[in-house]
Design an enzyme around this catalytic site. Structure first.
Site, short mmCIF file in Angstrom:
data_model
loop_
_atom_site.label_atom_id
_atom_site.label_comp_id
_atom_site.label_asym_id
_atom_site.label_seq_id
_atom_site.Cartn_x
_atom_site.Cartn_y
_atom_site.Cartn_z
N HIS A 128 0.85 -1.20 0.00
CA HIS A 128 0.00 0.00 0.00
C HIS A 128 0.88 1.25 0.00
CE1 HIS A 128 1.08 -0.81 4.19
NE2 HIS A 128 1.12 0.51 4.29
N HIS A 139 5.63 6.32 -1.09
CA HIS A 139 6.43 5.12 -1.34
C HIS A 139 5.62 3.88 -0.98
CE1 HIS A 139 6.96 5.58 2.99
NE2 HIS A 139 7.26 4.29 3.01
#
Length: 177
Positions: free
Chosen positions: A41, A127
């Site tokens: 995620h 990220h």
């Protein structure tokens, strides 16, 4: 957290094809503690330990934020490491800069702050965490994954599970109204 507490964070889930591609990519790398592909995620805000009673307020807050943002396109970029690329402890996959992603993160964090909801206020850095390294080292041992476009369409409140992994607790479709 004892007594029904939950370890929570808001994130964008990755679509299944991207998770599968990254899972195949992980198999080409050295033996490290890889993140579970089903839980990959993009974290927008880490809330930490919260009581279950906090869920209704978080639900209302996230619902309001999600209605202010339309779905948007993202694309993975190069590898990076925390605290730095030469002696990384965390291996991550970056994203091509996205004004829509930055706006969503800023809006969500602003709503949390305005509501007095505590969260980790470290600057947002888009990220995907791919691995945790037992020994800090350079990133040269890891091949670069191919850049992959994907769509972000849902804001999700996740719980970090004690046995590892993450469970989605609530999902709000992004839909500008």
């Amino acid at each position: 957290m004892e007594g029904g507490g939950l370890r929570l964070f808001f994130a964008l889930p990755l679509p299944a094809p991207l998770r599968e591609a990254l899972g195949h990519w992980q198999q080409t790398g050295p033996p490290v503690r890889w993140s579970r592909t089903e839980g990959l995620h993009v974290t927008l805000a880490f809330l930490g330990d919260r009581p279950a009673e906090a869920l209704p307020a978080l639900d209302a807050l996230a619902s309001a934020v999600a209605t202010r943002h339309a779905p948007f396109a993202l694309c993975t970029a190069g590898l990076g490491g925390f605290p730095g690329n030469r002696r990384a402890r965390i291996l991550w996959l970056g994203l091509v800069p996205s004004p829509a992603l930055e706006s969503l993160a800023r809006n969500l964090r602003g709503a949390l702050a305005a509501a007095g909801e505590p969260f980790d206020a470290k600057p947002f850095r888009a990220h995907i965490t791919l691995a945790r390294l037992r020994q800090p080292g350079p990133l040269a041992a890891f091949p670069e994954p191919l850049p992959t476009p994907f769509a972000a369409g849902d804001l999700v409140l996740f719980e970090s599970l004690a046995q590892g992994g993450y469970a989605p607790l609530r999902t709000w479709p992004l839909r500008r109204v």
